[in-house]
Design a protein around this motif. Sequence first.
Motif, PDB file in Angstrom:
ATOM      1  N   ASP A   1       0.825  -1.161  -0.055  1.00  0.00           N
ATOM      2  CA  ASP A   1       0.048  -0.119  -0.142  1.00  0.00           C
ATOM      3  C   ASP A   1       0.794   1.090   0.038  1.00  0.00           C
ATOM      4  OD1 ASP A   1      -2.346  -1.378  -0.004  1.00  0.00           O
ATOM      5  OD2 ASP A   1      -2.907  -1.171   2.095  1.00  0.00           O
ATOM      6  N   TYR A   2       1.884   1.191   0.703  1.00  0.00           N
ATOM      7  CA  TYR A   2       2.820   2.250   1.137  1.00  0.00           C
ATOM      8  C   TYR A   2       3.711   2.691  -0.354  1.00  0.00           C
ATOM      9  CZ  TYR A   2       6.439   5.679   2.224  1.00  0.00           C
ATOM     10  OH  TYR A   2       7.496   6.687   2.161  1.00  0.00           O
ATOM     11  N   LEU A   3       4.105   1.657  -0.809  1.00  0.00           N
ATOM     12  CA  LEU A   3       4.677   1.699  -2.086  1.00  0.00           C
ATOM     13  C   LEU A   3       3.727   2.571  -3.210  1.00  0.00           C
ATOM     14  CD1 LEU A   3       7.085  -1.598  -1.901  1.00  0.00           C
ATOM     15  CD2 LEU A   3       7.856   0.854  -1.669  1.00  0.00           C
ATOM     16  N   ARG A   4       2.823   1.941  -3.219  1.00  0.00           N
ATOM     17  CA  ARG A   4       1.863   2.162  -4.290  1.00  0.00           C
ATOM     18  C   ARG A   4       1.422   3.694  -4.346  1.00  0.00           C
ATOM     19  NH1 ARG A   4      -3.608   2.488  -4.484  1.00  0.00           N
ATOM     20  NH2 ARG A   4      -4.719   2.716  -6.238  1.00  0.00           N
ATOM     21  N   GLN A   5       1.190   4.111  -3.106  1.00  0.00           N
ATOM     22  CA  GLN A   5       0.827   5.372  -2.871  1.00  0.00           C
ATOM     23  C   GLN A   5       2.182   6.497  -3.090  1.00  0.00           C
ATOM     24  OE1 GLN A   5      -0.818   5.950   1.111  1.00  0.00           O
ATOM     25  NE2 GLN A   5      -2.216   4.041   0.800  1.00  0.00           N
ATOM     26  N   ARG A   6       3.271   5.872  -2.436  1.00  0.00           N
ATOM     27  CA  ARG A   6       4.302   6.681  -2.829  1.00  0.00           C
ATOM     28  C   ARG A   6       4.509   7.182  -4.351  1.00  0.00           C
ATOM     29  NH1 ARG A   6       8.317   9.060   1.362  1.00  0.00           N
ATOM     30  NH2 ARG A   6       9.757   9.822  -0.015  1.00  0.00           N
ATOM     31  N   ARG A   7       4.531   6.103  -4.974  1.00  0.00           N
ATOM     32  CA  ARG A   7       4.732   5.981  -6.390  1.00  0.00           C
ATOM     33  C   ARG A   7       3.874   7.201  -7.249  1.00  0.00           C
ATOM     34  NH1 ARG A   7       5.957   0.582  -6.408  1.00  0.00           N
ATOM     35  NH2 ARG A   7       3.773  -0.178  -6.708  1.00  0.00           N
ATOM     36  N   LEU A   8       2.738   7.137  -6.555  1.00  0.00           N
ATOM     37  CA  LEU A   8       1.569   7.923  -7.352  1.00  0.00           C
ATOM     38  C   LEU A   8       1.673   9.397  -6.832  1.00  0.00           C
ATOM     39  CD1 LEU A   8      -1.582   5.625  -6.961  1.00  0.00           C
ATOM     40  CD2 LEU A   8      -0.695   6.581  -9.127  1.00  0.00           C
ATOM     41  N   VAL A   9       2.086   9.498  -5.580  1.00  0.00           N
ATOM     42  CA  VAL A   9       2.184  10.993  -4.861  1.00  0.00           C
ATOM     43  C   VAL A   9       3.515  11.604  -5.314  1.00  0.00           C
ATOM     44  CG1 VAL A   9       2.088  12.142  -2.704  1.00  0.00           C
ATOM     45  CG2 VAL A   9       0.338  10.373  -3.188  1.00  0.00           C
ATOM     46  N   GLN A  10       4.530  10.895  -5.485  1.00  0.00           N
ATOM     47  CA  GLN A  10       5.914  11.422  -5.548  1.00  0.00           C
ATOM     48  C   GLN A  10       5.918  12.614  -6.619  1.00  0.00           C
ATOM     49  OE1 GLN A  10       8.903  10.354  -3.694  1.00  0.00           O
ATOM     50  NE2 GLN A  10       9.286  12.298  -4.239  1.00  0.00           N
ATOM     51  N   PRO A  11       5.307  12.265  -7.777  1.00  0.00           N
ATOM     52  CA  PRO A  11       5.736  13.559  -8.951  1.00  0.00           C
ATOM     53  C   PRO A  11       4.816  14.645  -8.320  1.00  0.00           C
ATOM     54  CG  PRO A  11       5.016  11.387  -9.780  1.00  0.00           C
ATOM     55  CD  PRO A  11       4.737  11.176  -8.429  1.00  0.00           C
ATOM     56  N   LEU A  12       4.098  14.866  -7.511  1.00  0.00           N
ATOM     57  CA  LEU A  12       3.340  16.002  -7.007  1.00  0.00           C
ATOM     58  C   LEU A  12       4.267  16.695  -6.182  1.00  0.00           C
ATOM     59  CD1 LEU A  12       1.143  14.044  -8.276  1.00  0.00           C
ATOM     60  CD2 LEU A  12      -0.436  15.047  -6.466  1.00  0.00           C
ATOM     61  N   PHE A  13       5.672  16.056  -5.685  1.00  0.00           N
ATOM     62  CA  PHE A  13       6.313  16.849  -4.605  1.00  0.00           C
ATOM     63  C   PHE A  13       7.678  16.971  -5.029  1.00  0.00           C
ATOM     64  CE2 PHE A  13       2.710  15.455  -1.979  1.00  0.00           C
ATOM     65  CZ  PHE A  13       2.622  16.726  -0.999  1.00  0.00           C
ATOM     66  N   THR A  14       7.734  16.988  -6.489  1.00  0.00           N
ATOM     67  CA  THR A  14       8.933  17.485  -7.037  1.00  0.00           C
ATOM     68  C   THR A  14       9.317  18.761  -6.710  1.00  0.00           C
ATOM     69  OG1 THR A  14       8.167  18.181  -8.930  1.00  0.00           O
ATOM     70  CG2 THR A  14       8.941  16.019  -8.893  1.00  0.00           C
TER      71      THR A  14
END
Length: 469
Positions: free
Chosen positions: A114-127
């Motif tokens: 769950d965490y890995l999926r969420q992180r991959r989806l959210v990471q581009p929003l926090f560049t």
Amino acid sequence: MATAGTGTGTGSDTGTGRGRPVPVLAGSPLLGSLSELTSDALGTYLRAHRELGDVVRISAGPPGLRQDLYCVFSAEGAQQVLASESANFRKDNPFYQEIRDSFGNGLLTSQDADYLRQRRLVQPLFTRRRVDGYAAAVAAETRTTLAAWERVPGGVVDVSEAMMQLALRAVARILFGTDVETTVDVVDRCFPVITEYVLRRGYSPVNIPRTWPTPGNRRAAEALEELYGVCDRIIAERRSGGEDAQGEDLLGLLSAASSSEDGAFDAAELRDQVLIFLLAGHETTATSLAYSLHLLALHPEQQALAREEVARVLGDREPEAADLERLPYLTRVLKEAMRLYPAAPVIGRNSVAATEIGGYAVPGGANVILAPWVTHRHPRYWPDPERFDPDRFTPEAEADRPRYAWFPFGGGPRACIGQHFSMLESVISLAVLLRAYEFEAVDRDVPLSAGITLRTHGTLRCRVRGVAG
């Protein structure tokens, strides 16, 4: 945007680590150190370190319900728990479960796939590039705070309360865009009820079911229903409006986030992420801002140096993201405030397997406590640790310290995804405030405790005066 995890673990022993037995802090035969932890957890951790060293076991609770806390105070130990052996230390304690049950299974609380999926989806929003685009919104909300201070009787403001409002409005505007006003009102009313409920249950060795109709359960359920309702309404309106309604605020970007591997967030998952961002994104930054102003108010010479830098760099123009690099002294002030008053003063993990930390045996199933509050005052890394000295954070001084001597944003693979946003928001807000006002401390000593974040009991008042010219 990091928060503390301070609950008790299961205490089950799935093996004994190699190494020496961990020294135990003396407590009462009946309750161990429960009274000390309840009345002054931060002071108890400091005493444990002072008396017994870098790894200490603290027992708390009556016989049959007693829990052991394995406290790790060294930078090297923090690095082991958060980074080099992070897979062995999980967010499995009841405190994190209480946060999940109230604020959802977002990035702060999720684990494994769950965490890995969420992180991959959210990471581009926090560049860095994306986050830098929020600078104007932060400056605008800070100007709103300045305008409100013009009407304050006697020029005395509670900077703790004011920075909480500023940080909440900023993160809500970035999350929700034009829907900020309703959201701020609901969060401001409901969050204190919910966080107090989480704390009470997180610290208790035994809890009744949430479904029982006690007054405390009913108050929390009503607050959660209202909070969930406003988030669900905004999310539904965005989704019903199609692509044109998504917008460039963070909710719009979260709604649009998808990949062939991870799919997209459904409505419930979106709400979980929004609630976690609201929780972690405003209380932590507010703490850092409030104590930066408090410390500058107590130290006029350092305040003058910070204001001179702001005036020289900004002049009369609005601050922008690039100014983060142009304001090194103000950034050092912020980092030193985060050292002395880390917003997440205590971080909890649960060990999977037995291991050794600092030469001491830590069993599997142990409740492991990291305490930035203590590590940030460790005399091996911080000479005269209670002294306010922004120059501890010159590049040369930072290079001479272990990486985890200072870790207000956690570290390792679970490091706070919003740390650049927090630094950007804090430096820009401080620059706008210092350019307009001088600060003089009214409240000098304020009681503190460890909650989900660092908690101030009472006011943190400053007298503000407009800067001449």
